[in-house]
Design a protein around this motif. Structure first.
Motif, mmCIF file in Angstrom:
data_model
loop_
_atom_site.group_PDB
_atom_site.id
_atom_site.type_symbol
_atom_site.label_atom_id
_atom_site.label_comp_id
_atom_site.label_asym_id
_atom_site.label_seq_id
_atom_site.Cartn_x
_atom_site.Cartn_y
_atom_site.Cartn_z
ATOM 1 N N LYS A 193 0.836 -1.193 0.000
ATOM 2 C CA LYS A 193 0.000 0.000 0.000
ATOM 3 C C LYS A 193 0.880 1.255 0.000
ATOM 4 C CE LYS A 193 -3.217 -0.606 2.883
ATOM 5 N NZ LYS A 193 -3.863 -0.693 4.205
ATOM 6 N N LEU A 194 1.896 1.250 0.839
ATOM 7 C CA LEU A 194 2.792 2.397 0.929
ATOM 8 C C LEU A 194 3.566 2.574 -0.369
ATOM 9 C CD1 LEU A 194 4.182 1.755 4.535
ATOM 10 C CD2 LEU A 194 2.349 3.314 3.851
ATOM 11 N N TYR A 195 4.001 1.459 -0.949
ATOM 12 C CA TYR A 195 4.744 1.513 -2.210
ATOM 13 C C TYR A 195 3.869 2.084 -3.319
ATOM 14 C CZ TYR A 195 6.899 -0.104 -6.532
ATOM 15 O OH TYR A 195 7.427 -0.164 -7.799
ATOM 16 N N SER A 196 2.610 1.653 -3.352
ATOM 17 C CA SER A 196 1.719 2.078 -4.431
ATOM 18 C C SER A 196 1.496 3.577 -4.415
ATOM 19 C CB SER A 196 0.380 1.340 -4.336
ATOM 20 O OG SER A 196 -0.313 1.696 -3.158
ATOM 21 N N TYR A 197 1.417 4.174 -3.230
ATOM 22 C CA TYR A 197 1.216 5.617 -3.148
ATOM 23 C C TYR A 197 2.454 6.379 -3.609
ATOM 24 C CZ TYR A 197 -3.287 5.717 -0.780
ATOM 25 O OH TYR A 197 -4.617 5.611 -0.490
ATOM 26 N N SER A 198 3.609 5.958 -3.150
ATOM 27 C CA SER A 198 4.820 6.732 -3.406
ATOM 28 C C SER A 198 5.382 6.535 -4.805
ATOM 29 C CB SER A 198 5.898 6.379 -2.375
ATOM 30 O OG SER A 198 6.223 5.007 -2.459
ATOM 31 N N GLN A 199 5.275 5.325 -5.340
ATOM 32 C CA GLN A 199 5.918 5.028 -6.611
ATOM 33 C C GLN A 199 4.961 4.982 -7.805
ATOM 34 O OE1 GLN A 199 9.254 4.809 -6.858
ATOM 35 N NE2 GLN A 199 9.380 5.247 -4.668
ATOM 36 N N LEU A 200 3.728 4.610 -7.584
ATOM 37 C CA LEU A 200 2.808 4.397 -8.705
ATOM 38 C C LEU A 200 1.684 5.425 -8.756
ATOM 39 C CD1 LEU A 200 2.552 0.504 -8.508
ATOM 40 C CD2 LEU A 200 3.932 1.866 -10.071
ATOM 41 N N HIS A 201 1.736 6.433 -7.889
ATOM 42 C CA HIS A 201 0.733 7.504 -7.888
ATOM 43 C C HIS A 201 -0.686 6.930 -7.822
ATOM 44 C CE1 HIS A 201 4.128 10.023 -8.931
ATOM 45 N NE2 HIS A 201 4.348 9.289 -9.992
ATOM 46 N N CYS A 202 -0.891 6.036 -6.872
ATOM 47 C CA CYS A 202 -2.193 5.397 -6.696
ATOM 48 C C CYS A 202 -3.195 6.406 -6.138
ATOM 49 C CB CYS A 202 -2.026 4.215 -5.750
ATOM 50 S SG CYS A 202 -3.548 3.551 -5.086
ATOM 51 N N TYR A 203 -4.418 6.405 -6.680
ATOM 52 C CA TYR A 203 -5.446 7.325 -6.176
ATOM 53 C C TYR A 203 -5.929 6.894 -4.791
ATOM 54 C CZ TYR A 203 -9.835 9.666 -5.412
ATOM 55 O OH TYR A 203 -10.842 10.399 -4.838
ATOM 56 N N GLY A 204 -6.125 5.592 -4.605
ATOM 57 C CA GLY A 204 -6.627 5.099 -3.329
ATOM 58 C C GLY A 204 -6.610 3.585 -3.311
ATOM 59 N N TYR A 205 -7.095 3.007 -2.233
ATOM 60 C CA TYR A 205 -7.115 1.551 -2.144
ATOM 61 C C TYR A 205 -8.397 1.084 -1.464
ATOM 62 C CZ TYR A 205 -5.579 2.356 2.673
ATOM 63 O OH TYR A 205 -5.496 2.786 3.972
ATOM 64 N N ILE A 206 -8.803 -0.123 -1.838
ATOM 65 C CA ILE A 206 -9.981 -0.766 -1.266
ATOM 66 C C ILE A 206 -9.486 -1.935 -0.429
ATOM 67 C CG2 ILE A 206 -12.087 -2.054 -1.785
ATOM 68 C CD1 ILE A 206 -12.139 -0.515 -4.509
ATOM 69 N N GLU A 207 -9.761 -1.894 0.860
ATOM 70 C CA GLU A 207 -9.287 -2.951 1.747
ATOM 71 C C GLU A 207 -10.279 -4.104 1.808
ATOM 72 O OE1 GLU A 207 -6.698 -1.786 5.327
ATOM 73 O OE2 GLU A 207 -8.232 -0.220 5.232
ATOM 74 N N LYS A 208 -9.750 -5.314 1.737
ATOM 75 C CA LYS A 208 -10.573 -6.507 1.908
ATOM 76 C C LYS A 208 -10.694 -6.833 3.395
ATOM 77 C CE LYS A 208 -9.270 -8.760 -2.456
ATOM 78 N NZ LYS A 208 -8.653 -9.950 -3.061
ATOM 79 N N PRO A 209 -11.882 -7.239 3.839
ATOM 80 C CA PRO A 209 -13.148 -7.291 3.083
ATOM 81 C C PRO A 209 -13.699 -5.882 2.881
ATOM 82 C CG PRO A 209 -13.523 -7.893 5.364
ATOM 83 C CD PRO A 209 -12.038 -7.713 5.219
ATOM 84 N N PHE A 210 -14.126 -5.573 1.660
ATOM 85 C CA PHE A 210 -14.541 -4.203 1.366
ATOM 86 C C PHE A 210 -16.039 -4.010 1.593
ATOM 87 C CE2 PHE A 210 -14.086 -6.560 -2.684
ATOM 88 C CZ PHE A 210 -15.406 -6.582 -3.107
#
Length: 242
Positions: free
Chosen positions: A96-113
């Motif tokens: 999750k941390l990697y996705s924000y810093s390196q891939l410019h992720c808008y957000g994340y959906i946590e399971k179970p969502f």
């Protein structure tokens, strides 16, 4: 405008639930589904995706799998997807941390969502302005072969005798028949407008328009193109609005 959303999720139950939630948003959204990265790569070649929803773990049988992140990293290297919103589906903390810093992720959906969580994140991602980008290729399938056509070089497209002919600056391509509406959807560009029941033109190649006699003259094309009576009004509005 229709927002094309690609969901990449290996779990069929989760895929079904996500599709149902997205459809309930009552927006102009077209959903594409991929259960693995191979299917996803094929779809991003054939379509221009505006939102990615990606499960980080796409192979639960493989220890330490993060193939969803690998796919995201690959598409960030494609110019037209450099800033396309990404939403990750995850139960992992570190990726999750990697996705924000390196891939410019808008957000994340946590399971179970939850339904509310998914709707809130997707609605936010859909607010991102869709970049009009004609500096790209569009892909058409014919006889099992995928052909790439540079959008900027398409002058006009016409249908006749149950086939489609794409007229480009230097050549032309014949593909199996489909409606003008389907072609416009695949082009996904405001540069193109339907001028008759059987023809679509690239507004950037228009040299002259005669609304009285209902014809268009295009650059690099000798013969005039007819403006259909039924679409004359919508054609004029599209041209005047740019």
């Amino acid at each position: 405008m229709i927002h094309k959303t690609l969901i990449i999720e290996d779990n069929k139950a989760h895929m079904k639930a996500l599709c149902k939630i997205v459809k309930e948003l009552q927006r102009d959204i077209e959903i594409y589904c991929a259960y693995n990265t191979e299917q996803a790569y094929q779809l991003i070649l054939e379509q221009h995706i505006h939102l990615f929803i990606i499960d980080i773990i796409l192979n639960t049988k493989k220890p330490g799998d993060v193939s969803g992140l690998d796919f995201a990293r690959e598409i960030r290297g494609i110019s037209k997807y450099k800033f396309t919103p990404l939403v990750f589906i995850t139960s992992l903390e570190d990726p999750k941390l990697y996705s924000y810093s390196q891939l410019h992720c808008y957000g994340y959906i946590e399971k179970p969502f939850s339904v509310a969580q998914v709707k809130d994140i997707i609605l936010g991602a859909l607010e991102f302005p869709v970049k009009e980008d004609d500096d790209r290729y569009v892909y058409f399938r014919k006889d099992g072969i995928v052909y790439s056509v540079y959008i900027k070089e398409i002058i006009y497209i016409e249908s006749s005798r149950r086939k489609i002919t794409i007229h480009c600056v230097n050549d032309e391509l014949e593909i199996p028949y489909r409606t003008c509406g389907e072609i416009l959807q695949e082009l996904d560009s405001k540069s193109f407008v339907q001028c008759s029941r059987y023809c679509i033109v690239n507004k950037k190649y228009i040299k002259q328009i005669d609304y009285t006699n209902r014809f268009i003259k295009l650059r690099n094309v000798d013969a005039p193109i007819e403006i259909g009576i039924i679409v004359k009004k919508s054609f004029k509005q599209s041209v005047e609005n740019g």
